[in-house]
Design a protein around this motif. Sequence first.
Motif, PDB file in Angstrom:
ATOM      1  N   ASP A  10       0.816  -1.201   0.000  1.00 44.67           N
ATOM      2  CA  ASP A  10       0.000   0.000   0.000  1.00 44.67           C
ATOM      3  C   ASP A  10       0.853   1.256   0.000  1.00 44.67           C
ATOM      4  N   SER A  11       2.140   1.110  -0.234  1.00 39.18           N
ATOM      5  CA  SER A  11       2.992   2.286  -0.308  1.00 39.18           C
ATOM      6  C   SER A  11       3.269   2.588  -1.775  1.00 39.18           C
ATOM      7  N   PRO A  12       2.781   3.728  -2.255  1.00 36.99           N
ATOM      8  CA  PRO A  12       2.931   4.060  -3.656  1.00 36.99           C
ATOM      9  C   PRO A  12       4.359   4.435  -4.024  1.00 36.99           C
ATOM     10  N   ILE A  13       4.700   4.180  -5.279  1.00 37.92           N
ATOM     11  CA  ILE A  13       5.960   4.642  -5.844  1.00 37.92           C
ATOM     12  C   ILE A  13       5.663   5.998  -6.451  1.00 37.92           C
ATOM     13  N   THR A  14       6.429   6.988  -6.087  1.00 36.99           N
ATOM     14  CA  THR A  14       6.188   8.310  -6.626  1.00 36.99           C
ATOM     15  C   THR A  14       7.325   8.686  -7.555  1.00 36.99           C
ATOM     16  N   LEU A  15       6.998   9.018  -8.766  1.00 39.30           N
ATOM     17  CA  LEU A  15       7.981   9.438  -9.747  1.00 39.30           C
ATOM     18  C   LEU A  15       7.793  10.910 -10.041  1.00 39.30           C
ATOM     19  N   GLU A  16       8.875  11.616 -10.221  1.00 46.12           N
ATOM     20  CA  GLU A  16       8.782  13.026 -10.533  1.00 46.12           C
ATOM     21  C   GLU A  16       8.609  13.209 -12.031  1.00 46.12           C
ATOM     22  N   GLY A  17       8.081  14.347 -12.401  1.00 44.18           N
ATOM     23  CA  GLY A  17       7.948  14.678 -13.808  1.00 44.18           C
ATOM     24  C   GLY A  17       6.521  14.561 -14.289  1.00 44.18           C
ATOM     25  N   THR A  18       6.355  14.824 -15.564  1.00 40.49           N
ATOM     26  CA  THR A  18       5.029  14.737 -16.161  1.00 40.49           C
ATOM     27  C   THR A  18       4.901  13.435 -16.931  1.00 40.49           C
ATOM     28  N   PHE A  19       3.686  13.017 -17.104  1.00 37.88           N
ATOM     29  CA  PHE A  19       3.420  11.756 -17.766  1.00 37.88           C
ATOM     30  C   PHE A  19       2.530  11.985 -18.975  1.00 37.88           C
ATOM     31  N   PRO A  20       2.681  11.161 -19.993  1.00 35.78           N
ATOM     32  CA  PRO A  20       1.770  11.244 -21.139  1.00 35.78           C
ATOM     33  C   PRO A  20       0.378  10.780 -20.720  1.00 35.78           C
ATOM     34  N   PRO A  21      -0.616  11.025 -21.548  1.00 38.61           N
ATOM     35  CA  PRO A  21      -1.980  10.591 -21.210  1.00 38.61           C
ATOM     36  C   PRO A  21      -2.066   9.093 -20.926  1.00 38.61           C
ATOM     37  N   VAL A  22      -2.951   8.747 -20.017  1.00 39.47           N
ATOM     38  CA  VAL A  22      -3.204   7.350 -19.677  1.00 39.47           C
ATOM     39  C   VAL A  22      -4.031   6.726 -20.796  1.00 39.47           C
ATOM     40  N   ARG A  23      -3.682   5.484 -21.171  1.00 42.12           N
ATOM     41  CA  ARG A  23      -4.388   4.765 -22.233  1.00 42.12           C
ATOM     42  C   ARG A  23      -4.935   3.441 -21.698  1.00 42.12           C
ATOM     43  N   ALA A  24      -5.984   2.972 -22.301  1.00 45.23           N
ATOM     44  CA  ALA A  24      -6.662   1.750 -21.860  1.00 45.23           C
ATOM     45  C   ALA A  24      -5.762   0.523 -21.920  1.00 45.23           C
ATOM     46  N   GLU A  25      -4.735   0.548 -22.767  1.00 49.27           N
ATOM     47  CA  GLU A  25      -3.857  -0.612 -22.951  1.00 49.27           C
ATOM     48  C   GLU A  25      -2.775  -0.702 -21.884  1.00 49.27           C
ATOM     49  N   GLN A  26      -2.613   0.348 -21.084  1.00 54.88           N
ATOM     50  CA  GLN A  26      -1.609   0.317 -20.031  1.00 54.88           C
ATOM     51  C   GLN A  26      -2.078  -0.586 -18.904  1.00 54.88           C
ATOM     52  N   THR A  27      -1.115  -1.158 -18.183  1.00 54.21           N
ATOM     53  CA  THR A  27      -1.485  -2.012 -17.064  1.00 54.21           C
ATOM     54  C   THR A  27      -1.731  -1.175 -15.814  1.00 54.21           C
ATOM     55  N   VAL A  28      -2.431  -1.784 -14.895  1.00 58.08           N
ATOM     56  CA  VAL A  28      -2.689  -1.141 -13.607  1.00 58.08           C
ATOM     57  C   VAL A  28      -1.356  -0.810 -12.931  1.00 58.08           C
ATOM     58  N   ALA A  29      -0.386  -1.710 -13.022  1.00 57.95           N
ATOM     59  CA  ALA A  29       0.927  -1.475 -12.410  1.00 57.95           C
ATOM     60  C   ALA A  29       1.611  -0.260 -13.018  1.00 57.95           C
ATOM     61  N   ASP A  30       1.571  -0.147 -14.343  1.00 60.45           N
ATOM     62  CA  ASP A  30       2.209   0.998 -15.010  1.00 60.45           C
ATOM     63  C   ASP A  30       1.603   2.311 -14.535  1.00 60.45           C
ATOM     64  N   VAL A  31       0.296   2.360 -14.484  1.00 59.70           N
ATOM     65  CA  VAL A  31      -0.384   3.587 -14.078  1.00 59.70           C
ATOM     66  C   VAL A  31      -0.197   3.837 -12.581  1.00 59.70           C
ATOM     67  N   GLY A  32      -0.138   2.783 -11.794  1.00 58.00           N
ATOM     68  CA  GLY A  32       0.069   2.925 -10.356  1.00 58.00           C
ATOM     69  C   GLY A  32       1.398   3.570 -10.010  1.00 58.00           C
ATOM     70  N   GLN A  33       2.376   3.432 -10.866  1.00 57.46           N
ATOM     71  CA  GLN A  33       3.682   4.032 -10.622  1.00 57.46           C
ATOM     72  C   GLN A  33       3.668   5.545 -10.774  1.00 57.46           C
ATOM     73  N   ARG A  34       2.565   6.086 -11.229  1.00 57.26           N
ATOM     74  CA  ARG A  34       2.454   7.541 -11.366  1.00 57.26           C
ATOM     75  C   ARG A  34       2.292   8.220 -10.016  1.00 57.26           C
ATOM     76  N   GLY A  35       2.029   7.463  -8.989  1.00 62.05           N
ATOM     77  CA  GLY A  35       1.967   8.027  -7.646  1.00 62.05           C
ATOM     78  C   GLY A  35       0.653   7.799  -6.946  1.00 62.05           C
ATOM     79  N   ALA A  36       0.571   8.409  -5.785  1.00 62.43           N
ATOM     80  CA  ALA A  36      -0.566   8.194  -4.890  1.00 62.43           C
ATOM     81  C   ALA A  36      -1.894   8.622  -5.498  1.00 62.43           C
ATOM     82  N   GLY A  37      -1.906   9.667  -6.313  1.00 64.73           N
ATOM     83  CA  GLY A  37      -3.156  10.134  -6.914  1.00 64.73           C
ATOM     84  C   GLY A  37      -3.781   9.080  -7.801  1.00 64.73           C
TER      85      GLY A  37
END
Length: 83
Positions: A10-37
């Motif tokens: 339950d501890s999020p990985i927080t990465l700095e910087g901006t991210f491209p738009p989220v797409r339906a083909e991305q995995t939950v893990a990939d999107v989860g690495q964008r941080g707590a939000g």
Amino acid sequence: MAHECSCHHDSPITLEGTFPPVRAEQTVADVGQRGAGALQIMKEMGINHCCGAHLTLREAAAAAGVSLDALLAALNEARKAPA
């Protein structure tokens, strides 16, 4: 897809910087690495970021019974918000 496993992840990985738009083909893990939000949005929509990490957002939304469009909109809106 409620979080029912015992991984205690339950501890999020927080990465700095901006991210491209989220797409339906991305995995939950990939999107989860964008941080707590992103993790919070998925949690609120019933998407398990741990046991469902291998699922695409399309698959996870279907499994949780939520609208893929609503999920993508929420995740993409959150990426625009200031940290």
